[in-house]
Design a protein around this motif. Structure first.
Motif, PDB file in Angstrom:
ATOM      1  N   ARG A  16      72.501 -24.611   1.685  1.00 43.57           N
ATOM      2  CA  ARG A  16      71.606 -25.606   1.094  1.00 43.57           C
ATOM      3  C   ARG A  16      71.764 -25.624  -0.426  1.00 43.57           C
ATOM      4  NH1 ARG A  16      66.014 -24.397   3.341  1.00 43.57           N
ATOM      5  NH2 ARG A  16      67.051 -24.995   5.275  1.00 43.57           N
ATOM      6  N   THR A  17      71.613 -26.814  -1.009  1.00 45.32           N
ATOM      7  CA  THR A  17      71.644 -26.963  -2.466  1.00 45.32           C
ATOM      8  C   THR A  17      70.362 -27.647  -2.925  1.00 45.32           C
ATOM      9  OG1 THR A  17      74.062 -27.084  -2.583  1.00 45.32           O
ATOM     10  CG2 THR A  17      72.832 -28.012  -4.428  1.00 45.32           C
TER      11      THR A  17
ATOM     12  N   ARG B  67      66.670 -33.473  -5.585  1.00 42.92           N
ATOM     13  CA  ARG B  67      67.350 -33.619  -4.289  1.00 42.92           C
ATOM     14  C   ARG B  67      67.585 -32.266  -3.626  1.00 42.92           C
ATOM     15  NH1 ARG B  67      72.396 -35.374  -5.890  1.00 42.92           N
ATOM     16  NH2 ARG B  67      73.265 -33.294  -5.573  1.00 42.92           N
TER      17      ARG B  67
ATOM     18  N   SER C 119      69.835 -30.789  -0.353  1.00 41.09           N
ATOM     19  CA  SER C 119      70.871 -31.123   0.629  1.00 41.09           C
ATOM     20  C   SER C 119      71.121 -29.914   1.516  1.00 41.09           C
ATOM     21  CB  SER C 119      72.181 -31.529  -0.058  1.00 41.09           C
ATOM     22  OG  SER C 119      71.998 -32.678  -0.863  1.00 41.09           O
ATOM     23  N   ASP C 120      70.968 -30.098   2.833  1.00 41.32           N
ATOM     24  CA  ASP C 120      71.342 -29.055   3.785  1.00 41.32           C
ATOM     25  C   ASP C 120      72.725 -29.396   4.320  1.00 41.32           C
ATOM     26  OD1 ASP C 120      71.527 -27.509   6.383  1.00 41.32           O
ATOM     27  OD2 ASP C 120      69.611 -26.780   5.623  1.00 41.32           O
ATOM     28  N   HIS C 121      73.694 -28.540   4.014  1.00 45.81           N
ATOM     29  CA  HIS C 121      75.095 -28.870   4.274  1.00 45.81           C
ATOM     30  C   HIS C 121      75.484 -28.716   5.740  1.00 45.81           C
ATOM     31  CE1 HIS C 121      75.302 -28.917  -0.057  1.00 45.81           C
ATOM     32  NE2 HIS C 121      74.915 -27.664  -0.118  1.00 45.81           N
TER      33      HIS C 121
ATOM     34  N   ASN D 247      74.216 -32.230   7.099  1.00 40.19           N
ATOM     35  CA  ASN D 247      74.330 -33.378   6.180  1.00 40.19           C
ATOM     36  C   ASN D 247      72.989 -34.085   5.966  1.00 40.19           C
ATOM     37  OD1 ASN D 247      77.155 -33.043   5.824  1.00 40.19           O
ATOM     38  ND2 ASN D 247      77.512 -34.061   7.789  1.00 40.19           N
TER      39      ASN D 247
ATOM     40  N   THR E  53      69.931 -34.931   3.472  1.00 39.63           N
ATOM     41  CA  THR E  53      69.559 -35.011   2.065  1.00 39.63           C
ATOM     42  C   THR E  53      68.169 -35.606   1.946  1.00 39.63           C
ATOM     43  OG1 THR E  53      71.848 -35.238   1.312  1.00 39.63           O
ATOM     44  CG2 THR E  53      70.133 -36.001  -0.182  1.00 39.63           C
TER      45      THR E  53
ATOM     46  N   TYR F 274      65.023 -36.488  -0.951  1.00 39.65           N
ATOM     47  CA  TYR F 274      64.645 -36.607  -2.365  1.00 39.65           C
ATOM     48  C   TYR F 274      63.159 -36.300  -2.518  1.00 39.65           C
ATOM     49  CZ  TYR F 274      69.221 -38.573  -3.339  1.00 39.65           C
ATOM     50  OH  TYR F 274      70.590 -38.750  -3.483  1.00 39.65           O
TER      51      TYR F 274
END
Length: 351
Positions: free
Chosen positions: A301-302, A309, A311-313, A316, A318, A320
């Motif tokens: 995750r980022t 934002r 983002s869970d990779h 996918n 995202t 906000y």
């Protein structure tokens, strides 16, 4: 289609459990029966609902040959057929293999990764995020080991979380969490990337892991402090080393006796987690990937603060709504991860 033989076996087991509990038995045995009964009851109810729908459809179709009932049957059949896919899907979900650890309490471990002081501060932010999430769900959140950094960050923290379905919800959080933001230590306003690792382990019980006293070495030492009156002047800190695996656990609370309890509790959970990963690895050797596998090295995750934002990779996803997420609003993320995991399991069941 779901094999009828499998459904019948489940119903027969459910009926046996009902009869066994009605007859009465010893305390330990009745507890085991009650646990299995509570697990199988929702499945049995889904099977009964599915079978009833199939029976109603068969009856309606047989009415087509009756001139007096044909019109009624023609009205009922489309609705019954429309309800069938949803009933099948609900039954398939009920039949998915359950992770026995899902209902257990969890041990949460957070450590800073790359990024120095900023990584330690981010680790503290993640701790607060999980504390708020636990509070919102009515869970008990107890920090049992914490080492703070000079700037108010965290060098390491271990927490014990108790409540309903704790591990089942938090198991998807294990991995590397990455943050992109301007650190408080940055005077030039540049965005830095840092990371922290999160490990969520199901709490081990004595019956899960038996630790041979000869397999551990226990050392006592003087706990570190922040100086002055906070320095621990007695050898109360405890370090336990599990010799076969090399796992090392340190607890540095004020009480040496309490430190032994904490360190053994954490060690059991880590050994239990290792065994679970070994078994899952053997069972899932042909999988390319698996959500919630507990791979501590996977960047999952980022958190991008300038853009608000997350983002869970793995899936996918995202969102906000970073402010809400950092305040513990994690259900949308966890629900999406759980749904993705269910889809994977359903695909495997259909192979």
């Amino acid at each position: 289609m779901i094999p009828e033989e499998r459904l019948e076996q489940i119903l027969q087991r459910f009926q046996y459990l009902e009869a066994a509990m009605a007859e009465g038995t010893s305390g330990a045995q009745i507890a085991d029966l009650a646990r299995e009964y509570s697990e199988i009851k929702p499945v049995a109810e889904q099977i009964s609902a599915y079978r009833q729908l199939m029976s109603d459809l068969d009856e309606a179709e047989s009415m087509l040959s009756d001139p007096d009932m044909k019109e009624l049957a023609e009205e009922e059949i489309p609705a019954l057929k429309a309800a069938l896919p949803e009933a099948e899907h609900a039954l398939q979900l009920a039949l998915l293999p359950k992770d026995d650890a899902d209902t257990r309490p969890a041990m949460l471990e957070i450590r800073p990764g790359t990024g120095g002081d900023e990584a330690a501060l981010f680790a503290a932010d993640l701790l607060r995020m999980y504390q708020r999430y636990a509070e919102a769900r009515g869970w008990k959140f107890e920090i049992i080991e914490e080492q703070a950094s000079e700037l108010g960050g965290i060098k390491e923290v271990v927490a014990h979380i108790k409540g309903e379905n704790v591990f089942g919800r938090l198991k998807y959080e294990s991995g590397v969490h990455r943050v992109q933001r301007v650190p408080v230590t940055e005077s030039g306003g540049r965005i830095h990337t840092s990371a922290a690792t999160v490990a969520v382990l199901p709490e081990a019980q004595d019956v899960d892991i038996k630790i041979d006293p000869g397999d551990i070495r226990i050392d006592t030492m003087r706990a570190s402090g922040s100086g002055g009156q906070h320095v621990n002047t007695t050898d109360s800190a405890v370090r336990i080393t599990h010799l076969p695996t090399g796992l090392m656990v340190v607890s540095a609370e004020k009480s040496q006796h309490r430190n032994r309890e904490i360190a053994m509790q954490v060690l059991r959970s880590r050994l239990y987690d290792l065994e679970r990963q070994r078994i899952d690895g053997e069972r899932s050797a042909d999988r390319a990937s698996q959500v919630g596998s507990g791979d501590r090295s996977e960047r999952i995750r980022t958190y991008n603060f300038p853009q608000g934002r997350m983002s869970d990779h793995r899936i996918n996803l995202t969102l906000y709504k970073l402010d809400q997420i950092m305040q513990g609003d994690l259900d949308e993320i966890i629900d999406a991860l759980a749904a993705d995991n269910q889809a994977r399991l359903l695909a495997e069941m259909g192979q």
